[in-house]
Design a protein around this motif. Structure first.
Motif, PDB file in Angstrom:
ATOM      1  N   TRP A 220      49.295 -34.409  70.138  1.00 16.37           N
ATOM      2  CA  TRP A 220      47.766 -34.180  70.332  1.00 16.37           C
ATOM      3  C   TRP A 220      47.367 -34.788  68.816  1.00 16.37           C
ATOM      4  O   TRP A 220      46.369 -35.737  68.436  1.00 16.37           O
ATOM      5  CB  TRP A 220      47.271 -32.679  70.318  1.00 16.37           C
TER       6      TRP A 220
ATOM      7  N   ARG B  45      47.871 -38.868  69.297  1.00 16.83           N
ATOM      8  CA  ARG B  45      47.405 -38.939  69.974  1.00 16.83           C
ATOM      9  C   ARG B  45      46.220 -39.106  68.849  1.00 16.83           C
ATOM     10  O   ARG B  45      44.953 -40.450  69.617  1.00 16.83           O
ATOM     11  CB  ARG B  45      47.245 -38.328  71.549  1.00 16.83           C
ATOM     12  N   HIS B  46      45.319 -38.215  69.091  1.00 16.60           N
ATOM     13  CA  HIS B  46      44.587 -38.104  67.990  1.00 16.60           C
ATOM     14  C   HIS B  46      44.108 -39.844  67.305  1.00 16.60           C
ATOM     15  O   HIS B  46      43.104 -40.386  67.271  1.00 16.60           O
ATOM     16  CB  HIS B  46      43.877 -37.072  66.700  1.00 16.60           C
TER      17      HIS B  46
ATOM     18  N   SER C 206      34.830 -36.168  67.934  1.00 13.46           N
ATOM     19  CA  SER C 206      36.668 -36.153  68.779  1.00 13.46           C
ATOM     20  C   SER C 206      36.737 -34.847  68.722  1.00 13.46           C
ATOM     21  O   SER C 206      36.522 -34.168  68.678  1.00 13.46           O
ATOM     22  CB  SER C 206      37.730 -37.324  67.520  1.00 13.46           C
TER      23      SER C 206
ATOM     24  N   LYS D  21      45.364 -42.479  67.205  1.00  9.99           N
ATOM     25  CA  LYS D  21      45.612 -44.003  67.897  1.00  9.99           C
ATOM     26  C   LYS D  21      44.928 -44.443  69.205  1.00  9.99           C
ATOM     27  O   LYS D  21      43.823 -45.704  69.146  1.00  9.99           O
ATOM     28  CB  LYS D  21      47.100 -43.756  68.499  1.00  9.99           C
ATOM     29  N   GLU D  22      44.260 -42.730  69.793  1.00 13.72           N
ATOM     30  CA  GLU D  22      43.415 -42.819  70.757  1.00 13.72           C
ATOM     31  C   GLU D  22      41.666 -43.015  70.503  1.00 13.72           C
ATOM     32  O   GLU D  22      40.590 -43.588  70.967  1.00 13.72           O
ATOM     33  CB  GLU D  22      44.192 -42.168  71.915  1.00 13.72           C
ATOM     34  N   GLU D  23      41.576 -42.303  69.287  1.00 16.16           N
ATOM     35  CA  GLU D  23      40.390 -41.817  69.013  1.00 16.16           C
ATOM     36  C   GLU D  23      40.174 -41.933  67.447  1.00 16.16           C
ATOM     37  O   GLU D  23      39.019 -41.453  66.604  1.00 16.16           O
ATOM     38  CB  GLU D  23      40.137 -40.102  69.193  1.00 16.16           C
ATOM     39  N   GLN D  24      41.139 -43.135  67.239  1.00 16.50           N
ATOM     40  CA  GLN D  24      40.749 -43.820  66.039  1.00 16.50           C
ATOM     41  C   GLN D  24      40.352 -43.062  64.218  1.00 16.50           C
ATOM     42  O   GLN D  24      39.745 -43.258  63.941  1.00 16.50           O
ATOM     43  CB  GLN D  24      39.243 -44.448  66.076  1.00 16.50           C
TER      44      GLN D  24
ATOM     45  N   THR E 150      52.272 -41.098  62.472  1.00 11.71           N
ATOM     46  CA  THR E 150      52.245 -42.806  62.101  1.00 11.71           C
ATOM     47  C   THR E 150      52.156 -43.108  60.557  1.00 11.71           C
ATOM     48  O   THR E 150      51.892 -42.093  59.868  1.00 11.71           O
ATOM     49  CB  THR E 150      50.922 -42.641  63.691  1.00 11.71           C
TER      50      THR E 150
END
Length: 297
Positions: free
Chosen positions: A203, A206-207, A175, A209-212, A243
């Motif tokens: 960021w 987003r890490h 990632s 959520k988007e990069e698991q 999150t």
């Protein structure tokens, strides 16, 4: 002592990796960043051990190299010196390496937000470590850190397997948003600019959520700066800003540190299992470094 970037600039210095004659910037940046962090938060311990000067000198050896690698940060950034496959095919001293060795760069068309982000974090953390010691050098580190960070967020993507194929066999990145978040967090530490703090949190989320990113919690190492980023962020943001998975991990840090003796924690597989998915000592030690940092604030 003849390492040159494709544009001719000097890229000597830095640390070789794991007994090899290759400079892989991704693990080097993580190591330098952690060294800088310890010098910032545990300065008195370093001084009591009479190793503070050695710590700064060792850090500077790596960050001098990173400054050269970043250069002006406009068109290309060096991220590896030497070829892992070629190096593993021979056995010898670095003095016996016949050059010139391959030098790999990140460009606009071939991004590497992970490795460049990690370099930015190391440079920013080092700038903080030197801020009261050598103001001129600290300022130079900060300029380079900002340039690397800007490059990482402008030209987005991982450096493996496409930008630097050779690195994929040795330090393949999972990632990159965690590395950028970690860099932004350290830039906030150094500058106090709230825009970096805001970006770090954005960021990081987003890490997850988007990069698991919630699945990359088994360690704090060259491939995951998640723990480092969230521990720094936890000093300024309440749990509601993160999150739900991140909030759970912050609570996990508290569980890790609930045992009175760190040594007892290291020897207890039950406690280690709370923190890491493997019982390997390096992984466990990396986990407790973040626990200690979290406990400071």
């Amino acid at each position: 002592l003849n390492d040159k970037a494709p544009d001719g600039r000097d890229v000597t210095g830095g640390w070789y990796d794991a007994g090899d004659n290759v400079k892989f910037n991704l693990p080097m940046a993580w190591s330098a960043g952690v060294l800088a962090w310890s010098l910032v938060d545990f300065e008195e311990g370093w001084k009591e051990a009479k190793q503070y000067e050695n710590g700064l000198a060792n850090l500077k050896w790596a960050t001098d190299y990173f400054i050269k690698c970043v250069g002006d940060g406009k068109s290309s950034i060096v991220v590896q010196v030497g070829n892992g496959a070629q190096d593993h095919a021979t056995w010898g001293r670095p003095e016996d390496v016949v050059g010139p060795v391959p030098v790999y760069v990140i460009t606009h068309q071939n991004p590497g937000s992970d490795v460049v982000g990690a370099m930015a974090a190391a440079l920013a953390a080092a700038s903080q470590a030197f801020v009261w010691r050598d103001a001129k050098y600290s300022a130079a580190l900060l300029v380079s850190a900002k340039a690397a960070y800007d490059f990482a967020i402008r030209y987005q993507g991982s450096y493996t397997p496409t930008s630097v194929p050779d690195a994929a066999a040795f330090y393949k990145s999972s990632s990159w948003m965690d590395d950028v978040a970690y860099a932004a967090a350290w830039l906030y530490v150094r500058t106090g600019d709230v825009n970096y703090r805001t970006s770090a949190l954005e960021w990081y989320n987003r890490h997850v959520k988007e990069e698991q990113g919630g699945t990359i919690w088994n360690n704090f190492d060259w491939d995951s700066n998640s723990w480092g980023a969230v521990v720094l962020l936890s000093r300024w943001a309440d749990l509601a800003s993160f999150t739900s998975i991140t909030s759970q991990q912050l609570l996990r840090f508290k569980v890790c540190f609930s045992v009175s003796s760190v040594l007892t924690q290291l020897l207890s597989s039950e406690v280690a299992d709370v923190c890491v998915s493997t019982f390997q000592l390096p992984s466990t030690l990396n986990s407790y470094v973040t626990c200690l940092q979290y406990q400071l604030y």
